[in-house]
Write a protein that holds these residues in place. Sequence first.
Motif, PDB file in Angstrom:
ATOM      1  N   TYR A 152      -1.503 -16.719  -2.686  1.00  0.00           N
ATOM      2  CA  TYR A 152      -1.422 -15.387  -2.117  1.00  0.00           C
ATOM      3  C   TYR A 152      -2.306 -14.511  -0.804  1.00  0.00           C
ATOM      4  O   TYR A 152      -3.788 -14.688  -1.460  1.00  0.00           O
ATOM      5  N   PHE A 153      -1.682 -13.997  -0.020  1.00  0.00           N
ATOM      6  CA  PHE A 153      -3.136 -13.885   0.923  1.00  0.00           C
ATOM      7  C   PHE A 153      -2.367 -11.918   1.495  1.00  0.00           C
ATOM      8  O   PHE A 153      -0.546 -11.504   1.606  1.00  0.00           O
ATOM      9  N   CYS A 154      -3.607 -11.242   1.446  1.00  0.00           N
ATOM     10  CA  CYS A 154      -3.347 -10.078   2.442  1.00  0.00           C
ATOM     11  C   CYS A 154      -3.743 -10.125   3.539  1.00  0.00           C
ATOM     12  O   CYS A 154      -4.756 -10.524   3.402  1.00  0.00           O
ATOM     13  N   ALA A 155      -3.188  -9.288   4.705  1.00  0.00           N
ATOM     14  CA  ALA A 155      -3.570  -9.076   6.086  1.00  0.00           C
ATOM     15  C   ALA A 155      -3.610  -7.569   7.088  1.00  0.00           C
ATOM     16  O   ALA A 155      -2.074  -7.171   6.517  1.00  0.00           O
ATOM     17  N   ALA A 156      -4.160  -8.111   7.883  1.00  0.00           N
ATOM     18  CA  ALA A 156      -4.547  -6.122   8.837  1.00  0.00           C
ATOM     19  C   ALA A 156      -3.799  -6.446  10.031  1.00  0.00           C
ATOM     20  O   ALA A 156      -4.354  -7.555  10.463  1.00  0.00           O
ATOM     21  N   ASP A 157      -3.003  -5.571  10.140  1.00  0.00           N
ATOM     22  CA  ASP A 157      -2.602  -5.673  11.716  1.00  0.00           C
ATOM     23  C   ASP A 157      -2.835  -4.354  11.992  1.00  0.00           C
ATOM     24  O   ASP A 157      -2.453  -3.107  12.055  1.00  0.00           O
ATOM     25  N   PRO A 158      -4.525  -3.945  12.357  1.00  0.00           N
ATOM     26  CA  PRO A 158      -4.201  -2.191  13.138  1.00  0.00           C
ATOM     27  C   PRO A 158      -4.238  -2.329  14.732  1.00  0.00           C
ATOM     28  O   PRO A 158      -4.100  -0.995  14.975  1.00  0.00           O
ATOM     29  N   SER A 159      -3.893  -3.334  15.405  1.00  0.00           N
ATOM     30  CA  SER A 159      -3.239  -3.323  16.915  1.00  0.00           C
ATOM     31  C   SER A 159      -1.735  -2.626  16.646  1.00  0.00           C
ATOM     32  O   SER A 159      -1.788  -1.341  17.253  1.00  0.00           O
ATOM     33  N   ARG A 160      -0.869  -2.725  16.066  1.00  0.00           N
ATOM     34  CA  ARG A 160       0.492  -2.425  15.837  1.00  0.00           C
ATOM     35  C   ARG A 160       0.074  -1.271  14.926  1.00  0.00           C
ATOM     36  O   ARG A 160       0.523   0.186  15.688  1.00  0.00           O
ATOM     37  N   ALA A 161      -0.893  -0.721  13.877  1.00  0.00           N
ATOM     38  CA  ALA A 161      -0.683   0.600  13.439  1.00  0.00           C
ATOM     39  C   ALA A 161      -1.401   1.687  14.021  1.00  0.00           C
ATOM     40  O   ALA A 161      -1.274   2.661  14.438  1.00  0.00           O
ATOM     41  N   ALA A 162      -1.973   1.137  15.415  1.00  0.00           N
ATOM     42  CA  ALA A 162      -2.887   2.248  16.413  1.00  0.00           C
ATOM     43  C   ALA A 162      -1.864   2.279  17.234  1.00  0.00           C
ATOM     44  O   ALA A 162      -1.899   3.683  17.672  1.00  0.00           O
ATOM     45  N   SER A 163      -1.285   1.641  17.711  1.00  0.00           N
ATOM     46  CA  SER A 163       0.184   1.921  19.293  1.00  0.00           C
ATOM     47  C   SER A 163       1.098   2.185  18.875  1.00  0.00           C
ATOM     48  O   SER A 163       2.458   2.760  19.006  1.00  0.00           O
ATOM     49  N   GLY A 164       1.586   2.730  17.584  1.00  0.00           N
ATOM     50  CA  GLY A 164       3.214   2.573  16.596  1.00  0.00           C
ATOM     51  C   GLY A 164       4.229   1.943  16.408  1.00  0.00           C
ATOM     52  O   GLY A 164       4.899   2.039  16.432  1.00  0.00           O
ATOM     53  N   GLN A 165       3.798   0.217  17.192  1.00  0.00           N
ATOM     54  CA  GLN A 165       4.686  -0.813  17.528  1.00  0.00           C
ATOM     55  C   GLN A 165       5.656  -1.006  16.125  1.00  0.00           C
ATOM     56  O   GLN A 165       5.122  -0.615  14.610  1.00  0.00           O
ATOM     57  N   ALA A 166       6.579  -1.396  15.454  1.00  0.00           N
ATOM     58  CA  ALA A 166       6.641  -1.800  14.657  1.00  0.00           C
ATOM     59  C   ALA A 166       6.330  -2.736  13.566  1.00  0.00           C
ATOM     60  O   ALA A 166       5.440  -3.930  14.269  1.00  0.00           O
ATOM     61  N   MET A 167       6.486  -3.041  12.359  1.00  0.00           N
ATOM     62  CA  MET A 167       5.705  -3.780  11.652  1.00  0.00           C
ATOM     63  C   MET A 167       5.698  -5.333  11.919  1.00  0.00           C
ATOM     64  O   MET A 167       6.528  -5.135  11.734  1.00  0.00           O
ATOM     65  N   GLY A 168       4.919  -6.113  11.823  1.00  0.00           N
ATOM     66  CA  GLY A 168       4.704  -6.838  12.191  1.00  0.00           C
ATOM     67  C   GLY A 168       4.855  -8.180  10.481  1.00  0.00           C
ATOM     68  O   GLY A 168       5.309  -7.372   9.554  1.00  0.00           O
ATOM     69  N   ASP A 169       6.023  -9.319  11.128  1.00  0.00           N
ATOM     70  CA  ASP A 169       5.763 -10.113   9.763  1.00  0.00           C
ATOM     71  C   ASP A 169       6.224 -11.235   9.709  1.00  0.00           C
ATOM     72  O   ASP A 169       6.320 -12.309   9.187  1.00  0.00           O
ATOM     73  N   THR A 170       4.734 -12.018  11.316  1.00  0.00           N
ATOM     74  CA  THR A 170       5.043 -13.283  11.299  1.00  0.00           C
ATOM     75  C   THR A 170       3.453 -13.180  11.008  1.00  0.00           C
ATOM     76  O   THR A 170       2.797 -11.834  11.251  1.00  0.00           O
ATOM     77  N   VAL A 171       3.042 -14.387  11.080  1.00  0.00           N
ATOM     78  CA  VAL A 171       1.650 -14.834  10.698  1.00  0.00           C
ATOM     79  C   VAL A 171       0.754 -14.084  12.091  1.00  0.00           C
ATOM     80  O   VAL A 171      -0.423 -13.490  12.415  1.00  0.00           O
ATOM     81  N   ALA A 172       1.313 -14.649  13.000  1.00  0.00           N
ATOM     82  CA  ALA A 172       0.762 -14.353  14.236  1.00  0.00           C
ATOM     83  C   ALA A 172       0.402 -12.796  14.393  1.00  0.00           C
ATOM     84  O   ALA A 172      -0.088 -12.687  15.336  1.00  0.00           O
ATOM     85  N   ASP A 173       1.123 -11.986  13.771  1.00  0.00           N
ATOM     86  CA  ASP A 173       0.981 -10.567  13.788  1.00  0.00           C
ATOM     87  C   ASP A 173      -0.002  -9.818  12.899  1.00  0.00           C
ATOM     88  O   ASP A 173      -0.772  -9.223  13.361  1.00  0.00           O
ATOM     89  N   TYR A 174      -0.796 -10.928  12.297  1.00  0.00           N
ATOM     90  CA  TYR A 174      -1.783 -10.516  11.537  1.00  0.00           C
ATOM     91  C   TYR A 174      -3.349 -11.017  12.348  1.00  0.00           C
ATOM     92  O   TYR A 174      -2.986 -12.247  12.425  1.00  0.00           O
ATOM     93  N   GLU A 175      -4.376 -10.221  12.170  1.00  0.00           N
ATOM     94  CA  GLU A 175      -5.867 -10.565  12.870  1.00  0.00           C
ATOM     95  C   GLU A 175      -6.880 -10.942  11.690  1.00  0.00           C
ATOM     96  O   GLU A 175      -7.579 -11.998  12.609  1.00  0.00           O
ATOM     97  N   TYR A 176      -6.602 -10.177  10.591  1.00  0.00           N
ATOM     98  CA  TYR A 176      -7.523 -10.363   9.555  1.00  0.00           C
ATOM     99  C   TYR A 176      -6.603 -10.594   8.455  1.00  0.00           C
ATOM    100  O   TYR A 176      -5.543 -10.350   8.468  1.00  0.00           O
ATOM    101  N   TRP A 177      -7.443 -11.942   7.785  1.00  0.00           N
ATOM    102  CA  TRP A 177      -6.917 -12.522   6.537  1.00  0.00           C
ATOM    103  C   TRP A 177      -8.081 -12.380   5.061  1.00  0.00           C
ATOM    104  O   TRP A 177      -9.837 -12.535   5.624  1.00  0.00           O
TER     105      TRP A 177
END
Length: 129
Positions: A94-119
């Motif tokens: 199991y991996f956690c991952a961070a998506d700072p970009s969508r959080a900052a822009s208010g976009q919908a949360m991602g659900d694919t590996v490509a949506d996340y920058e940090y692992w």
Amino acid sequence: QGQLVQSGGGLVQAGGSLRLSCEASGRRLRTSNIGWFRQAPGKEREFVGVVSWSGGDIYFADFAEDRFILSRDNAKDTVYLQMNSLKPEDTAVYFCAADPSRAASGQAMGDTVADYEYWGQGTQVTVSS
């Protein structure tokens, strides 16, 4: 830049529970959406669930909806994945991952590996039958 450090996991019998933790460091990661993924041997990494940076929005993959719980303690910069009624097919890293970009822009949360920058480093969960 910061990092994600995971803890928890291990071996549990079917029907048991485990809690995984993911601690974020660095301002950008602390205000990120945090997602969880898992990868079983020979399979692709798959989405488990995601919690928004505020903790107010959460959604899960269908298989996790009724058994897993996500929570976030921003005072501790930590996200928790509580897994209940575990099944042998939940065995995976199991991996956690961070998506700072969508959080900052208010976009919908991602659900694919490509949506996340940090692992995070990953943690093994093994469910015995």
